[in-house]
Design a protein around this motif. Structure first.
Motif: not given
Length: 180
Positions: A69-96
């Protein structure tokens, strides 16, 4: 340098904040540089492991007590792409053998449709916080189909007066209705 504070003699110099990075995928984490075994917990039912993963930044809601609430720029919502999330999850599934993740974010559902698109690609069960205003019967049905096993809500109060003071954006009646 934007976003950096320093001391010059007795003077404290605070530079203006850096603008929010619109493309969270631009900065790849060095997942393989960390021994994640110390950060994993057994998943419920003994089926693999559970960890927390970064998902998004920013929140469009205006809760008065929140650091966003103290910084209006923090109200801008941004997310990792579906491709990035799939890559990250695949890493954790395979390794751990990670089978469950918790979304670490200011508000994973700052843009509901964009978040849903990313989460529908997950190959693991997930938990997440959510603002009560996005919770509809349709949203709950979607979350169940998409692998959600738990949603958490920052209710903060059952008093309409206090909810209004906090700028929560919902009433006590809406709390009862949506969590029934």
């Amino acid at each position: 340098m934007a976003g950096v504070g320093y001391r010059r003699g007795e003077e404290i110099v605070l530079n203006p904040p850096a603008p929010p990075e619109p493309d969270l995928d631009r900065f790849h984490f060095g997942w393989d540089l960390i021994d994640w075994k110390d950060y994993l917990i057994p998943a419920p039912g003994g089926q693999g492991w559970f960890t927390k993963l970064p998902f998004s930044r920013g929140c469009p809601f205006r809760c008065s007590f929140c650091y966003n609430a103290g910084d209006p720029s923090r109200q801008l919502w941004r997310a990792h792409s579906p491709e990035y999330m799939r890559e990250m999850i695949a890493f954790f599934q395979k390794r751990y053998q990670v089978s469950r993740v918790h979304l670490v974010a200011d508000n994973p559902f700052g843009k509901v449709k964009a978040a849903q698109k990313a989460l529908e690609t997950f190959s693991v069960k997930w938990t997440s916080p959510a603002h009560l205003s996005v919770v509809t019967p349709e949203f709950v049905d979607w979350a169940n189909r998409a692998g959600c096993i738990q949603l958490g809500f920052g209710i903060e109060s059952g008093s309409d007066r206090v909810l209004k003071l906090m700028h929560k954006g919902f009433t006590a009646d809406q709390i009862r209705e949506r969590l029934a």
